[in-house]
Design a protein around this motif. Structure first.
Motif, PDB file in Angstrom:
ATOM      1  N   MET A 141       0.844  -1.188   0.000  1.00 48.52           N
ATOM      2  CA  MET A 141       0.000   0.000   0.000  1.00 48.52           C
ATOM      3  C   MET A 141       0.883   1.243   0.000  1.00 48.52           C
ATOM      4  O   MET A 141       1.850   1.329   0.761  1.00 48.52           O
ATOM      5  CB  MET A 141      -0.907  -0.001   1.234  1.00 48.52           C
ATOM      6  N   TYR A 142       0.546   2.201  -0.880  1.00 46.22           N
ATOM      7  CA  TYR A 142       1.230   3.489  -0.905  1.00 46.22           C
ATOM      8  C   TYR A 142       0.236   4.577  -0.500  1.00 46.22           C
ATOM      9  O   TYR A 142      -0.917   4.565  -0.941  1.00 46.22           O
ATOM     10  CB  TYR A 142       1.770   3.791  -2.295  1.00 46.22           C
ATOM     11  N   VAL A 143       0.701   5.502   0.328  1.00 45.36           N
ATOM     12  CA  VAL A 143      -0.112   6.632   0.753  1.00 45.36           C
ATOM     13  C   VAL A 143       0.619   7.902   0.333  1.00 45.36           C
ATOM     14  O   VAL A 143       1.759   8.133   0.752  1.00 45.36           O
ATOM     15  CB  VAL A 143      -0.334   6.623   2.277  1.00 45.36           C
ATOM     16  N   VAL A 144      -0.031   8.712  -0.503  1.00 50.17           N
ATOM     17  CA  VAL A 144       0.593   9.900  -1.079  1.00 50.17           C
ATOM     18  C   VAL A 144       0.034  11.148  -0.412  1.00 50.17           C
ATOM     19  O   VAL A 144      -1.187  11.363  -0.397  1.00 50.17           O
ATOM     20  CB  VAL A 144       0.335   9.962  -2.598  1.00 50.17           C
ATOM     21  N   VAL A 145       0.921  11.982   0.144  1.00 46.90           N
ATOM     22  CA  VAL A 145       0.483  13.226   0.777  1.00 46.90           C
ATOM     23  C   VAL A 145       1.431  14.358   0.402  1.00 46.90           C
ATOM     24  O   VAL A 145       2.587  14.133   0.055  1.00 46.90           O
ATOM     25  CB  VAL A 145       0.427  13.103   2.320  1.00 46.90           C
ATOM     26  N   GLY A 146       0.912  15.581   0.483  1.00 49.17           N
ATOM     27  CA  GLY A 146       1.730  16.764   0.221  1.00 49.17           C
ATOM     28  C   GLY A 146       1.507  17.376  -1.141  1.00 49.17           C
ATOM     29  O   GLY A 146       2.089  18.427  -1.447  1.00 49.17           O
ATOM     30  N   LEU A 147       0.660  16.771  -1.968  1.00 45.37           N
ATOM     31  CA  LEU A 147       0.392  17.321  -3.295  1.00 45.37           C
ATOM     32  C   LEU A 147      -0.829  18.227  -3.250  1.00 45.37           C
ATOM     33  O   LEU A 147      -1.806  17.926  -2.551  1.00 45.37           O
ATOM     34  CB  LEU A 147       0.136  16.193  -4.297  1.00 45.37           C
ATOM     35  N   PRO A 148      -0.818  19.311  -4.013  1.00 38.24           N
ATOM     36  CA  PRO A 148      -2.006  20.183  -4.057  1.00 38.24           C
ATOM     37  C   PRO A 148      -3.151  19.483  -4.785  1.00 38.24           C
ATOM     38  O   PRO A 148      -2.937  18.566  -5.588  1.00 38.24           O
ATOM     39  CB  PRO A 148      -1.519  21.408  -4.841  1.00 38.24           C
ATOM     40  N   GLN A 175       6.662  25.468  -5.775  1.00 35.72           N
ATOM     41  CA  GLN A 175       7.326  24.173  -5.641  1.00 35.72           C
ATOM     42  C   GLN A 175       6.918  23.246  -6.780  1.00 35.72           C
ATOM     43  O   GLN A 175       5.814  23.340  -7.328  1.00 35.72           O
ATOM     44  CB  GLN A 175       6.976  23.537  -4.293  1.00 35.72           C
ATOM     45  N   LEU A 176       7.793  22.313  -7.083  1.00 37.40           N
ATOM     46  CA  LEU A 176       7.540  21.373  -8.174  1.00 37.40           C
ATOM     47  C   LEU A 176       6.394  20.413  -7.867  1.00 37.40           C
ATOM     48  O   LEU A 176       5.942  19.684  -8.756  1.00 37.40           O
ATOM     49  CB  LEU A 176       8.811  20.584  -8.491  1.00 37.40           C
ATOM     50  N   ARG A 177       5.907  20.415  -6.648  1.00 38.63           N
ATOM     51  CA  ARG A 177       4.742  19.583  -6.321  1.00 38.63           C
ATOM     52  C   ARG A 177       3.495  20.037  -7.074  1.00 38.63           C
ATOM     53  O   ARG A 177       2.492  19.309  -7.118  1.00 38.63           O
ATOM     54  CB  ARG A 177       4.491  19.561  -4.810  1.00 38.63           C
ATOM     55  N   GLU A 180       4.106  16.928 -14.479  1.00 34.05           N
ATOM     56  CA  GLU A 180       5.165  16.065 -14.994  1.00 34.05           C
ATOM     57  C   GLU A 180       6.200  15.741 -13.927  1.00 34.05           C
ATOM     58  O   GLU A 180       6.663  14.602 -13.824  1.00 34.05           O
ATOM     59  CB  GLU A 180       5.832  16.733 -16.202  1.00 34.05           C
ATOM     60  N   ALA A 181       6.557  16.755 -13.119  1.00 28.40           N
ATOM     61  CA  ALA A 181       7.526  16.528 -12.047  1.00 28.40           C
ATOM     62  C   ALA A 181       6.966  15.569 -11.006  1.00 28.40           C
ATOM     63  O   ALA A 181       7.687  14.703 -10.485  1.00 28.40           O
ATOM     64  CB  ALA A 181       7.911  17.860 -11.399  1.00 28.40           C
TER      65      ALA A 181
END
Length: 310
Positions: A1-8, A111-113, A117-118
């Motif tokens: 399981m992957y949990v992704v946080v910090g992206l707008p 930020q690149l977030r 593409e980044a």
């Protein structure tokens, strides 16, 4: 399981769906963060993450208690000034992997977030089998999978005492990248113990190599037939503290812990604990005169008799 946080929010949904499409046999979840660069992890977001991850893990474990699902949990996060609030909340349950490239600022001044593409490139790199995060998780899973007396990563962090406190400070060094995941904490042990030392725990002509803390308390991994904590691990959790406690009992640095695994903590000379104190995740500070105490990975302490300490 992957949990992704910090992206707008502008890129979060597309990014998570893109990784899920790549990883057909994985679960990918996440919660979007603020659009403004800076602090990204307010308490409200952290609370939502606790409930999302915790309730999912509890539901899956209730379905199949013998086989932990998900088999691992990796937190992919964008570094931020307030990241410690996020990381310390989950303690040592998840494999925390920073998406370091997304912290940098691009030509737009943001930020690149924010750059689709980044973000895609950073996530693809992070979930690759050859990535640092994947290799770190593999090492953790290999180590805890042996369920060995001499595996330091399985020790209960709040109840194994070292010179400057307990093991939490050492475990933080792993989480922060200050110790290699191959570090076996040889400065802390293990210590060879025989039947002459602990006659009620060690068989004749046997030597067990276990970790002994500065109080002379030895931590023996219980025999798998005594792994009886599954029912206690999966209650109908309703609040954040319960959910976090469950996650800490089910996972260590992202790797799944065997259901019911615990240490039998007793003096290294075989004598009763004689007032030794422990920090139970439910009872708080206690002391006991029993021969031994069962201590689970989330620092839950089960003991025959005890006295609560104020």
């Amino acid at each position: 399981m992957y949990v992704v946080v910090g992206l707008p929010r502008s890129v979060h949904k597309t990014a998570v769906e893109g990784i899920q499409d790549r990883l057909k046999h994985h679960i990918v979840k996440g919660i979007p963060a603020a659009s403004t660069d800076g602090n990204l992890y307010p308490q409200k977001l952290v609370d939502s993450l606790i409930r999302s991850i915790g309730e999912f893990a509890v539901r899956r474990r209730k379905t199949d208690k013998a086989h932990p699902t998900p088999a691992s949990i990796t937190l992919l996060y964008v570094p931020a000034p307030d990241e410690e609030k996020l990381l310390s909340t989950f303690d040592f349950a998840l494999m925390a992997t920073p998406l370091a490239s997304l912290e940098a600022y691009g030509p737009s001044g943001r930020q690149l977030r924010h750059d689709k593409e980044a973000v895609e490139a950073a996530l693809v790199d992070a979930v690759a089998r050859s990535s640092d995060g994947s290799q770190n998780l593999n090492e953790v899973e290999r180590r805890i999978g042996y369920m060995s007396d001499n595996e330091s990563l399985l020790l209960p962090p709040k109840n194994f005492f070292v010179e400057d406190g307990n093991l939490t400070s050492v475990f933080k060094q792993f989480r922060r990248g200050q110790r290699a995941w191959t570090d076996r904490l040889e400065e802390l042990g293990p210590t060879p113990l025989t039947r002459d030392n602990v006659p009620n725990r060690v068989k004749p002509n046997q030597t067990r190599r276990v970790f002994v803390d500065i109080r002379d308390v030895a931590f023996f991994i219980a025999h798998p037939t005594a792994f009886d904590g599954a029912k206690r691990e999966v209650p109908d959790a309703t609040d954040h503290a319960e959910l976090l406690s469950i996650l800490r009992s089910l996972y260590r640095f992202g790797g799944a812990v065997a259901p019911g695994l615990h240490h039998d903590a007793q003096r290294n000379d075989g004598k009763p604990l004689n007032g030794t104190s422990f920090d139970c995740s439910e009872k708080g500070q206690i002391c006991t005169d029993s021969d031994y105490a069962n201590i689970y990975p989330n620092d839950y302490v089960r003991v025959g008799s005890y006295k609560a300490l104020k």
